[in-house]
Design a protein around this motif. Structure first.
Motif, PDB file in Angstrom:
ATOM      1  N   ALA A 139       0.734  -1.373   0.087  1.00  0.00           N
ATOM      2  CA  ALA A 139      -0.017  -0.039   0.199  1.00  0.00           C
ATOM      3  C   ALA A 139       0.966   1.237  -0.129  1.00  0.00           C
ATOM      4  CB  ALA A 139      -0.834  -0.153   1.364  1.00  0.00           C
ATOM      5  N   ASP A 140       2.135   1.124   0.834  1.00  0.00           N
ATOM      6  CA  ASP A 140       2.925   2.536   0.947  1.00  0.00           C
ATOM      7  C   ASP A 140       2.194   3.595   1.250  1.00  0.00           C
ATOM      8  OD1 ASP A 140       5.646   3.027   0.976  1.00  0.00           O
ATOM      9  OD2 ASP A 140       5.603   3.625  -1.166  1.00  0.00           O
ATOM     10  N   LYS A 141       1.588   3.616   2.048  1.00  0.00           N
ATOM     11  CA  LYS A 141       0.696   4.992   2.393  1.00  0.00           C
ATOM     12  C   LYS A 141       1.238   5.438   3.869  1.00  0.00           C
ATOM     13  CE  LYS A 141      -3.885   3.844   0.194  1.00  0.00           C
ATOM     14  NZ  LYS A 141      -5.278   3.639   0.588  1.00  0.00           N
ATOM     15  N   GLY A 142       2.628   5.864   3.493  1.00  0.00           N
ATOM     16  CA  GLY A 142       3.403   6.395   4.580  1.00  0.00           C
ATOM     17  C   GLY A 142       3.256   8.081   4.685  1.00  0.00           C
ATOM     18  N   ARG A 143       3.975   8.391   6.042  1.00  0.00           N
ATOM     19  CA  ARG A 143       4.092   9.673   6.082  1.00  0.00           C
ATOM     20  C   ARG A 143       5.467   9.915   6.894  1.00  0.00           C
ATOM     21  NH1 ARG A 143      -1.478  10.724   9.652  1.00  0.00           N
ATOM     22  NH2 ARG A 143      -2.600   9.441   8.493  1.00  0.00           N
ATOM     23  N   ARG A 144       6.126  10.856   6.540  1.00  0.00           N
ATOM     24  CA  ARG A 144       7.138  11.402   7.297  1.00  0.00           C
ATOM     25  C   ARG A 144       7.024  12.044   8.643  1.00  0.00           C
ATOM     26  NH1 ARG A 144      12.252  15.306   6.692  1.00  0.00           N
ATOM     27  NH2 ARG A 144      10.842  16.794   5.442  1.00  0.00           N
ATOM     28  N   LEU A 145       7.261  11.600   9.651  1.00  0.00           N
ATOM     29  CA  LEU A 145       6.781  12.120  10.876  1.00  0.00           C
ATOM     30  C   LEU A 145       7.987  12.288  11.692  1.00  0.00           C
ATOM     31  CD1 LEU A 145       3.600   9.951  11.679  1.00  0.00           C
ATOM     32  CD2 LEU A 145       3.686  12.334  10.633  1.00  0.00           C
ATOM     33  N   ASP A 146       9.149  11.587  11.369  1.00  0.00           N
ATOM     34  CA  ASP A 146      10.309  11.508  12.053  1.00  0.00           C
ATOM     35  C   ASP A 146      11.344  12.416  11.650  1.00  0.00           C
ATOM     36  OD1 ASP A 146       9.732   9.180  14.155  1.00  0.00           O
ATOM     37  OD2 ASP A 146       9.174   8.771  12.180  1.00  0.00           O
ATOM     38  N   HIS A 147      12.090  13.358  12.094  1.00  0.00           N
ATOM     39  CA  HIS A 147      12.674  14.423  11.742  1.00  0.00           C
ATOM     40  C   HIS A 147      14.113  14.788  12.635  1.00  0.00           C
ATOM     41  CE1 HIS A 147       9.364  16.114   9.103  1.00  0.00           C
ATOM     42  NE2 HIS A 147       8.753  15.740  10.366  1.00  0.00           N
ATOM     43  N   VAL A 148      14.986  15.148  11.676  1.00  0.00           N
ATOM     44  CA  VAL A 148      16.321  15.762  12.233  1.00  0.00           C
ATOM     45  C   VAL A 148      16.535  17.055  11.584  1.00  0.00           C
ATOM     46  CG1 VAL A 148      18.850  15.479  12.533  1.00  0.00           C
ATOM     47  CG2 VAL A 148      17.335  13.339  12.240  1.00  0.00           C
ATOM     48  N   TRP A 149      16.616  17.914  12.720  1.00  0.00           N
ATOM     49  CA  TRP A 149      16.999  19.284  12.221  1.00  0.00           C
ATOM     50  C   TRP A 149      18.598  19.968  12.727  1.00  0.00           C
ATOM     51  CZ3 TRP A 149      12.124  22.369  14.195  1.00  0.00           C
ATOM     52  CH2 TRP A 149      10.992  21.912  13.391  1.00  0.00           C
ATOM     53  N   VAL A 150      19.016  20.773  12.116  1.00  0.00           N
ATOM     54  CA  VAL A 150      20.331  21.185  12.610  1.00  0.00           C
ATOM     55  C   VAL A 150      20.739  22.693  12.373  1.00  0.00           C
ATOM     56  CG1 VAL A 150      21.668  19.307  12.078  1.00  0.00           C
ATOM     57  CG2 VAL A 150      21.590  21.202  10.565  1.00  0.00           C
TER      58      VAL A 150
END
Length: 267
Positions: free
Chosen positions: A219-230
């Motif tokens: 299905a590949d119904k994903g979301r990008r909820l996890d992040h890295v900022w600098v």
């Protein structure tokens, strides 16, 4: 100069998935692992197992059954701090200094199902949380301070951070009001999205797939909820990134996968 690898992972119960985390550490060997949703009180956190695995430096902020964050490191951790938000002691933040970098690990409230703060107290809490952390950084830190901010921020801000921009515009995690709040937080100290620094915004990119899908991979119904900022001092030191999708397919998997960022630091 040498390379520092920092990973972030919402593990959805560290005790339930301890063997999975230990295998990840053995295979991917990050210098630092930041966990969210450890779902255990500090006294029951499996610190000895992580020490044996080569991660003796630990900062843990847990609670029974819910939430909880932890930083596990091969390198010494100093200046550990654990902040509470919205007058709640619900274990959503821990920070420490490692290799000259101030590292913040967050678990932002999910926000429930109804994207209306007047109808949904959970969504109101999420928006207030975002406002408070934005204000805290503006008042207590400056853009020239070398910092990383990682975690499950529970927002997929960009069009291609979700499987369908149009269908998810009124779904919590991708609504304009949340995206605007995240942008204010990010712009406040000129944070760089370290993952999108390497992956163009027009490419689909996910770190979470719902348990509700019968075949999450197909299905590949994903979301990008996890992040890295600098912050700006670290932007030019970014080396590479890696979202390790295969961990979503292991036995008793978390619905999130590890996100890794590598950067150069003085030897």
């Amino acid at each position: 100069m040498t390379t520092l690898t920092v990973a972030t992972w919402n593990i959805n119960s560290v005790r339930l998935r301890l063997e999975t985390v230990l295998r990840f550490l053995a295979e991917s060997a990050p210098d630092v692992l930041c966990l969210q949703e450890i779902k255990t009180e500090d006294a029951f956190f499996p610190g000895a197992a992580f020490t044996q695995a080569g991660y003796p430096y630990q900062a843990v902020k847990g609670m029974k059954a819910y939430n909880g964050v932890a930083i596990l490191s091969r390198l010494p951790l100093t200046r550990t701090q654990m902040l509470d938000w919205c007058e709640r002691t619900d274990s959503r933040h821990v920070s420490a200094e490692v290799a000259g970098i101030e590292l913040h690990n967050f678990y932002v409230p999910a926000g429930g199902d109804i994207p209306d703060p007047e109808q949904n107290d959970k969504f109101a809490h999420k928006l207030r949380f975002l406002d408070e952390v934005t204000d805290w950084f503006a008042q207590n830190r400056s853009p020239d301070h070398p910092m990383m901010l990682v975690g499950d921020l529970n927002i997929a801000p960009l069009e291609h951070d979700v499987w369908s921009h149009k269908k998810l515009l009124d779904v919590v995690s991708h609504t304009p009001i949340e995206v605007d709040r995240m942008a204010a937080w990010q712009n406040g100290l000129q944070w760089t999205d370290a993952v999108r620094h390497f992956v163009p915004a027009d490419q689909k990119l996910y770190s979470w797939w719902s348990y509700r899908a019968k075949d999450w991979d197909l299905a590949d119904k994903g979301r990008r909820l996890d992040h890295v900022w600098v912050t700006p001092p670290l932007k030019d030191r970014l080396h590479s990134t890696d979202i390790q999708r295969p961990w979503r397919g292991v036995e008793k998997a978390s619905d999130h996968v590890p996100v890794l960022v590598r950067l150069t630091v003085p030897a």
